[in-house]
Design an enzyme around this catalytic site. Structure first.
Site, short mmCIF file in Angstrom:
data_model
loop_
_atom_site.label_atom_id
_atom_site.label_comp_id
_atom_site.label_asym_id
_atom_site.label_seq_id
_atom_site.Cartn_x
_atom_site.Cartn_y
_atom_site.Cartn_z
N HIS A 197 0.81 -1.24 -0.01
CA HIS A 197 0.09 0.13 0.15
C HIS A 197 0.79 1.14 -0.03
O HIS A 197 0.90 2.12 0.99
CB HIS A 197 -0.81 -0.18 1.09
CG HIS A 197 -2.01 0.76 1.22
ND1 HIS A 197 -1.99 2.26 1.26
CD2 HIS A 197 -3.27 0.70 1.70
CE1 HIS A 197 -3.02 3.06 1.47
NE2 HIS A 197 -3.88 1.89 1.48
N GLU B 81 -0.68 1.21 -5.13
CA GLU B 81 -0.76 -0.05 -4.50
C GLU B 81 -0.87 -1.30 -5.26
O GLU B 81 -1.56 -1.35 -6.25
CB GLU B 81 -1.91 -0.09 -3.52
CG GLU B 81 -1.98 1.14 -2.61
CD GLU B 81 -3.41 1.25 -1.92
OE1 GLU B 81 -4.03 0.08 -1.37
OE2 GLU B 81 -3.89 2.43 -1.73
O1 TA6 Z 1 -6.08 1.57 -0.33
C1 TA6 Z 1 -7.07 2.47 -0.13
C2 TA6 Z 1 -7.93 1.88 1.23
O2 TA6 Z 1 -8.41 0.84 1.19
C3 TA6 Z 1 -8.90 3.28 1.34
O3 TA6 Z 1 -10.36 2.81 1.34
C4 TA6 Z 1 -8.30 3.77 2.66
O4 TA6 Z 1 -9.08 2.85 3.91
C5 TA6 Z 1 -6.88 3.43 2.88
O5 TA6 Z 1 -6.82 2.09 2.25
C6 TA6 Z 1 -6.22 3.44 4.20
O6 TA6 Z 1 -6.63 2.61 4.86
P1 TA6 Z 1 -5.86 2.48 6.42
O7 TA6 Z 1 -6.60 1.30 6.96
O8 TA6 Z 1 -4.44 2.47 6.45
O9 TA6 Z 1 -6.49 3.80 6.90
#
Ligand code: TA6
Length: 304
Positions: free
Chosen positions: A171, A273
């Site tokens: 991510h 990601e």
């Molecule tokens: O990658 C996108 C996502 O799934 C968004 O929906 C948002 O929730 C982001 O990840 C961040 O997630 P986190 O749990 O790290 O705050």
């Protein structure tokens, strides 16, 4: 969670000018790898790359100034490892968002370095805590290689006697000069839009960010390029073992709701990601493995 002593890590694994360990924020041990191509730092908590700076370039990754460094909390930035599920748990929303790998202490297994590269391997093994979240036996290995690029390899080995299905993502948070000025190319195809929750949509041309974006592009093995004229650079994002790429920027309202993220920080970051998500879940039979790879490099680009 008691981390190994940093002095002991330096004694056992350190190499002057190449690999060192230091206590980072929250006291979490950081592995620092450096060579002629650049430098990178990896937190043993979460197995999370927190910085990458190629020689002669600005930092590539973004970490929030409000990031929280506490056991059981995700660190907001760098390259969080979302594993063994991406997003909310499919059946039980009380389980941690994006799985548990980024919330646990990883164990250092090997460090290696040569004239042209440096690499580190960390691992996470199942135990009673992980099995309470996810009833499977596994060996999860993170390999980070620093040479003319930064390559992150996440390998899942099924060490149990039954198959399991996982979704996952590297991510990655990328640092940009101004979100309004960047464009992302390489994802001209179908995507799920998690903001509008509409059916599958089609991407035509490059991606511009003008509001909250939370998209899972599917059926794509393409590399991506973030073009950042403000910093006069491109970030090239290659991948293997993945048919899904996620693009995320929280924009204004969501930024204000995130306590570990500055209200204005959405202007200086974007997530690209490398994932196995949505239609691209991965099934792993006993004794089999799957590796997800993201490769980063920067390329100076004259300001447009
Ligand atoms: O990658 C996108 C996502 O799934 C968004 O929906 C948002 O929730 C982001 O990840 C961040 O997630 P986190 O749990 O790290 O705050």
């Amino acid at each position: 969670m008691n981390f190994p002593d940093v002095a002991q890590l330096n004694k056992n694994f350190g190499a002057v000018g190449r690999i060192a360990f230091r206590a980072g924020p929250g006291g979490f041990p950081l592995a620092v790898m450096a060579n002629k191509h650049g430098a990178t730092e990896i937190s043993l908590y979460g197995g999370q790359v927190l910085s990458y700076r190629p020689t002669g370039h600005l930092p590539v990754l973004f970490v929030s100034r409000n990031a929280i460094y506490a056991h059981g909390k995700p660190i907001r930035g760098g390259i969080p490892i979302c594993w063994p599920w991406f997003g909310p748990h499919p059946d039980d929303s009380s389980r941690p968002m994006h799985g548990f790998a980024r919330l646990l202490q990883w164990h250092l297994t090997t460090v290696e370095y040569g004239a042209e590269n440096s690499e580190i391997r960390l691992c996470l093994l199942d135990d009673e805590r992980t099995r309470a979240f996810w009833p499977h036996q596994f060996e999860l290995t993170l390999r980070v290689v620093l040479d003319a690029s930064l390559r992150i390899e996440l390998t899942t080995l099924n060490t149990g006697n039954k198959p399991f299905v996982l979704t996952q993502a590297l991510h990655s948070y990328f640092s940009v000069r101004q979100i309004m000025d960047i464009s992302i190319r390489g994802l001209e195809g179908a995507y799920y839009d998690n903001v509008t929750n509409e059916n599958v949509r089609q991407q035509n041309g490059t991606i511009l960010i003008r509001n909250e974006v939370d998209r899972v592009y599917v059926n794509t093995t393409s590399d991506c390029v973030i073009n950042d004229p403000g910093l006069g650079r491109q970030i090239l994002i290659g991948k293997r073992g993945s048919h899904a790429t996620v693009i995320w920027n929280p924009w204004i309202d969501k930024s204000k709701r995130m306590t570990d993220f500055g209200d204005d920080e959405y202007t200086r970051m974007v997530c690209v990601e490398t994932a196995n998500a949505r239609d691209d879940a991965v099934s792993i039979a006993p004794g089999q493995k799957h590796t997800l790879i993201q490769t980063l490099r920067t390329d100076m680009k004259p300001k447009e």
